[in-house]
Each structure stands twice: as C-alpha cells, then as structure tokens.
Design a protein around this motif. Structure first.
Motif, PDB file in Angstrom:
ATOM      1  N   GLN A 194      -3.637   4.556  -2.490  1.00  0.00           N
ATOM      2  CA  GLN A 194      -4.835   5.142  -1.863  1.00  0.00           C
ATOM      3  C   GLN A 194      -5.096   6.520  -2.471  1.00  0.00           C
ATOM      4  O   GLN A 194      -4.460   7.509  -2.107  1.00  0.00           O
ATOM      5  CB  GLN A 194      -4.607   5.268  -0.359  1.00  0.00           C
ATOM      6  CG  GLN A 194      -4.281   3.970   0.353  1.00  0.00           C
ATOM      7  CD  GLN A 194      -5.468   3.050   0.441  1.00  0.00           C
ATOM      8  OE1 GLN A 194      -5.505   2.034  -0.235  1.00  0.00           O
ATOM      9  NE2 GLN A 194      -6.440   3.385   1.242  1.00  0.00           N
ATOM     10  N   ALA A 205       0.345   5.062   0.924  1.00  0.00           N
ATOM     11  CA  ALA A 205      -0.680   5.839   1.626  1.00  0.00           C
ATOM     12  C   ALA A 205      -0.091   7.090   2.277  1.00  0.00           C
ATOM     13  O   ALA A 205       0.191   7.104   3.477  1.00  0.00           O
ATOM     14  CB  ALA A 205      -1.338   4.959   2.693  1.00  0.00           C
ATOM     15  N   GLY A 257       0.820  -1.201   0.000  1.00  0.00           N
ATOM     16  CA  GLY A 257       0.000   0.000   0.000  1.00  0.00           C
ATOM     17  C   GLY A 257       0.856   1.254   0.000  1.00  0.00           C
ATOM     18  O   GLY A 257       1.874   1.317   0.695  1.00  0.00           O
ATOM     19  N   THR A 313      -0.116  -2.583   4.275  1.00  0.00           N
ATOM     20  CA  THR A 313       0.258  -1.167   4.327  1.00  0.00           C
ATOM     21  C   THR A 313       0.907  -0.885   5.680  1.00  0.00           C
ATOM     22  O   THR A 313       2.123  -0.723   5.779  1.00  0.00           O
ATOM     23  CB  THR A 313      -0.979  -0.254   4.118  1.00  0.00           C
ATOM     24  OG1 THR A 313      -1.639  -0.632   2.916  1.00  0.00           O
ATOM     25  CG2 THR A 313      -0.562   1.203   4.013  1.00  0.00           C
ATOM     26  N   ASP A 321      -6.963   2.647  -5.487  1.00  0.00           N
ATOM     27  CA  ASP A 321      -7.995   2.370  -4.488  1.00  0.00           C
ATOM     28  C   ASP A 321      -8.838   3.622  -4.284  1.00  0.00           C
ATOM     29  O   ASP A 321      -8.509   4.499  -3.481  1.00  0.00           O
ATOM     30  CB  ASP A 321      -7.346   1.915  -3.176  1.00  0.00           C
ATOM     31  CG  ASP A 321      -8.376   1.309  -2.240  1.00  0.00           C
ATOM     32  OD1 ASP A 321      -9.550   1.194  -2.632  1.00  0.00           O
ATOM     33  OD2 ASP A 321      -8.006   0.947  -1.110  1.00  0.00           O
ATOM     34  N   SER A 323      -0.909   9.539   3.895  1.00  0.00           N
ATOM     35  CA  SER A 323      -1.978  10.115   4.722  1.00  0.00           C
ATOM     36  C   SER A 323      -1.366  11.063   5.748  1.00  0.00           C
ATOM     37  O   SER A 323      -0.152  10.999   6.024  1.00  0.00           O
ATOM     38  CB  SER A 323      -2.709   8.993   5.454  1.00  0.00           C
ATOM     39  OG  SER A 323      -1.819   8.356   6.357  1.00  0.00           O
TER      40      SER A 323
END
Ligand code: OMP
Length: 308
Positions: free
Chosen positions: A94, A55, A53, A277, A126, A57
């Motif tokens: 993501q 990501a 993953g 992830t 995703d 974020s």
C-alpha cells in the motif's frame, strides 16, 4: 539502513533475486494454461494464489505497538517479510502508507520491494494511479520495472479518465514485463454507483473488462484487473478477460465468503491473485502467529484453486 530495530535486518535476506526481472509478456506455459505473464503463473501455481498486503498504516502500527513513524513502519515490514518469506507469490504494498513519511518512507518502500524480490516474490504497488499522456509515463518511471524508482512488478491504476488514458502506462508495462492492474470493479460500497452504471448494453465494469481484453489481444498482455465484485458479477467479469491476471480482493473480510472467492479464482487458474491484509495482520506482531495464519489461508484456498 540505519539503526536496526528487531527484524529490520531481514528486509533483504540475500536470497537469489527473481522479482519481475525475468518476466516475459505474452505467451502460454507448456501445460496449456493461458499465462498472462509466465512468472506470475509459475509463482501462483507453485507457491499459492495467496497475496499478502503490506500496510504500515496508523491503525496497524498502533495495533502492533510500533511507532507511527518510518522506524515503526520498517519494523512492521520486517516482521511481515520474516513471517511470510517465500510462502506467498505476491505482496500487495500500500504505497500511501509509505509515502506519507516523505523521502524516508519512499526509500523504505524501495527496500521492501527489494526484500520481496529477494524472496522470489512479486510486488504489486497499490497506488491506484489515474492520469493521461506523459504524466502516465512518469508514473511508469516511478513504479514499473527494474529500471524504475520503486521497482514494482505491477501498479494498480484507475481507468476513470477513460481506458485509452492508460495506454502509455500499459505500453511501458508491456515493454518492462510488468502489469497494470486496472480497477475493473472495486469492493467498496460507493463503487456500485459508478462501476455498476449501465452504458449502452453493459455496465461500466463490463465495458472496462472488455477493454482490458481488447488491449491485451491487440498489444500483448500487460493489462491485469482488480475484480472485487460479488460472486456472480465477478464470474462474468473474469470470463470477459481470459488472459488477464485478476486480483480478487475480499479474503477474510466480513460479509465475504471464502468459497465464493475461491469459486471465482477457479475460473482463472494460474492467473488469480487472492490478497489478504486484515485477515493476516490481525495476528501480528508475533511472527509465529502471522506465519500460522498465512499457512492457514494457503491451505484454505489451496485445496480449491486448481493449478493450471
Ligand atoms: O486494490 C485493492 O487491492 C482493493 C480493491 C478493492 O476492490 N477493494 C479494496 O479494499 N482494495 C484494497 O484492499 C485493502 C484492504 O484489504 P483487506 O484488509 O485484505 O480487506 C484496502 O486498503 C484497499 O486498498
């Protein structure tokens, strides 16, 4: 790309691209393994079923002490690609963690997809799209295939508007040699109330799985599935979709046993994707530690998930 922080230059590394460009829907590979899409089976077999993953974020950018902005996200993606390289067959990207930065984030997302392809890997976008008719066509323009804006090899999709609503997206996936990863059964706690609800003699998840199979049987294999259920339910769902690529989330999560995921993956040789992830990113941003973690996960699942 502008100002290049550490690692930014290795988003693309000049290796020969493959990505989804050579994918061919339908058919089986020569060793008798049912292959939804040969390039998926070839990569899942020769590299690993492991999917990493990506990501960027707020949580991960803070943990890695990188700014919560597009430059921080670029640095993070560069480090992830440098650490994983060609060790994973698939990267799950993501989408909202990029698009939240607006146009620069969307541009970065495309750069990351190109970087994934240059490592000979596949990019799952995703985004969990859900709509109908020509709106789904527009999602295909955005996400699916080399002619799209973002160039993905697969996009995740939510069948809540009814399986038939996915049809335009599925047709575009089939025609571009890409996949739609349909949420058959997700792993979040709230999912059971909807996906576990009984309709007729089947749960909604079972019915969705049967619809995945029917679509592939009728039109050519373009429907893949996300199956985040516990072991017994997952085994049933995977058995209902004998030609579909199946993504089985849960590696490295509290309360999920690797051996259960591996047991389910073993029932889908050459078409099981095991994403991780948190179980890798928590070792960052040190490149060597990330690489070691990826190798450890590969080893842990590799001995058990049979090649076709
Ligand atoms: O589509 C997914 O990948 C997904 C399916 C599912 O059933 N559950 C689930 O958590 N996911 C995704 O998996 C991500 C977390 O991955 P891990 O950190 O590997 O557990 C979440 O951000 C979700 O987007």
């Amino acid at each position: 790309m502008s100002a290049a922080p550490r690692g930014a230059e290795i988003l693309t590394d000049g290796a020969s691209p493959t990505g989804g460009r050579d994918t061919v829907p339908g058919g089986s590979v020569s060793n008798g393994c049912m292959a939804a899409v040969p390039i998926w089976t070839n990569l899942l077999t020769t590299r690993s079923a492991l999917c990493l993953g990506i990501a960027p974020s707020p949580k991960w950018l803070e943990a890695w002490r990188m700014g919560d902005d597009v430059d921080g996200a670029r640095r993070m993606c560069s480090v992830v690609l440098e650490a994983a390289g060609e060790r994973v067959s698939v990267y799950r990207i993501q989408v909202p963690f990029f698009t939240r930065f607006g146009t620069p984030g969307t541009n970065l997302l495309r750069e990351v997809v190109d970087g994934v392809h240059e490592r000979g890997s596949l990019a799952v976008l995703d985004a969990k799209v859900c709509d109908a008719d020509d709106t789904m066509d527009s999602y295909a323009d955005l996400y699916l295939g080399p002619g799209s804006v973002l160039g993905g090899d697969a996009v995740t999709a939510n069948p809540f508007m009814g399986f038939a609503a996915l049809d335009p997206l599925l047709r575009r996936a089939r025609d571009s040699g890409t996949l739609v990863m349909v949420l058959v059964r997700t792993s979040n706690h709230a999912a059971g109330g909807v996906q576990g609800a009984v309709t007729g003699s089947r749960t909604v998840a079972q019915r969705t799985a049967d619809e995945v199979r029917a679509w592939n049987d009728e039109h050519g294999v373009a429907a893949a599935a996300v199956v985040g259920a516990a072991r017994e339910e997952a085994l049933d769902l995977v058995a209902r979709m004998p030609s579909a690529v199946v993504e089985l989330p849960g590696l490295g999560r509290a309360g999920r046993e690797t051996r259960d995921l591996v047991a389910v993956a073993a029932e889908a040789p050459g078409r099981a994707v095991l994403p991780v992830t948190t179980g890798v990113l928590r070792h960052g941003p040190d490149v060597a530690a990330l690489s070691a973690s990826i190798m450890a996960w590969r080893e842990e699942i590799g001995a058990e998930v049979p090649a076709c």
